[in-house]
Enzyme design. Structure first.
Site: not given
Ligand code: ATP
Length: 302
Positions: A21, A147
């Site tokens: 997203k 989210d």
């Molecule tokens: P948001 O935009 O919802 O804040 P994000 O995109 O910034 O999320 P993610 O890619 O979801 O961040 O990753 C955040 C943290 O979650 C990372 O440090 C990662 O190690 C951990 N994590 C746990 N499960 C997952 C997964 N399935 N995919 C990616 N990261 C994951």
């Protein structure tokens, strides 16, 4: 992926596309005692997606495989936690093997972990014939992250509360965006700490952007993009500011914004051709650069 053949055994397994997203609008309007923030946001699903392969196990174990070096393959993984939540709520459910083909940059403001968790809830519901409604899945999802409910709903939506009170909006039709990530993570907690809620800064109004989406006014959507988390990130991380400037100067770019707490920056592009051309042009300059269409869905069984 070698030990997992999705075509091997009928309905005992399936694959779910878990879409990333972007936030077209994000304003922090309050803090809560549980550590979450009250926000106003407009989410939009995009074409970029992870693939989540699910296979029934004969025991009640949950296993996670993912080759990405920054994604844990243990109970810290949001996909694991989603499966555990369903198992805890369903006594006679067998376990599940989860394989994640990671395409969404990690910790990049694109909701990759949330999308994977949403895909596990949605996919296990289908795989095990649980007959849970979308609403049921969204209520379970919010226990995993703010989210996750949107990732289950997909398309476009206005989010209030911590982002879980969702009002669907018409998604942008045939719109393309360019995503650029500098290749470093920005700690989400640090970003939120920088927001001084008592400071009165001129803000844009979420209802204006929501109305632009309702009217399908692409150019006006692009004009009203807003992210209240940008100011601290751009001043502390000049590389992100530089990406914003470069994307803004690109032919065909109609509006540029950082997504979530960063560090990914996206540009709404006038056409698919201009999006692809820009992606090819920036390919060697940044750790991650991708042209992708906006998506009407957050999840798809394929
Ligand atoms: P948001 O935009 O919802 O804040 P994000 O995109 O910034 O999320 P993610 O890619 O979801 O961040 O990753 C955040 C943290 O979650 C990372 O440090 C990662 O190690 C951990 N994590 C746990 N499960 C997952 C997964 N399935 N995919 C990616 N990261 C994951």
């Amino acid at each position: 992926m070698a030990d997992f053949d999705p075509d091997e055994s009928g309905c005992e397994h399936l694959r779910v596309q878990a879409h990333a997203k972007v936030n077209l609008y994000l304003d922090i309007i309050g803090s809560r005692s549980d550590g979450y923030h009250e926000i106003e946001t407009i989410f939009h699903s995009i074409g970029l997606h992870d693939d989540i392969y699910l296979r029934k196990r004969i025991d009640r174990q949950i296993t996670v495989h993912c080759e990405h070096p920054h994604v844990p393959c243990d109970p810290r993984n949001l996909a694991y936690r989603a499966a555990k939540l369903l198992l805890d709520n369903t006594p006679d459910l067998s376990g599940v093997e989860i394989q994640i083909l990671k395409r969404i940059p990690v910790a990049a403001g694109l909701g990759g972990g949330s999308a994977d968790a949403a895909a596990v809830l949605y996919g296990m519901n289908a795989l095990f014939d649980l007959n849970l409604t979308q609403r049921d899945l969204m209520q379970l999802g919010v226990q995993l992250g703010a989210d996750v409910p949107f990732c289950i709903l997909g398309g476009a939506a206005l989010g209030r509360g911590i982002g879980e009170i969702l009002t669907p909006l018409p998604p942008l039709e045939e719109a393309w965006i360019l995503l650029v990530n500098p290749g470093f993570e920005i700690p989400t907690a640090w970003v939120y700490q920088q927001i001084n809620l008592s400071l009165t800064v001129p803000k844009k109004n979420v209802t204006i952007l929501a109305r632009c989406l309702q009217n399908g006014e692409f150019v006006n959507v692009a004009r009203h993009l807003y992210n209240g988390l940008e100011v601290p990130v751009l001043s502390k991380y000049p590389a992100v500011a530089e990406i914003k400037t470069k994307l803004g100067n690109r032919p065909g770019s109609c509006g540029v914004l950082m997504s979530g707490s960063g560090a990914t920056v996206f540009a709404l592009m006038q056409s698919q051709a201009e999006a692809n051309l820009a992606a090819a042009n920036f390919e060697n300059d940044f750790a991650f650069c991708r042209a992708t269409p906006m998506s009407r869905v957050g999840l798809r069984i394929s």
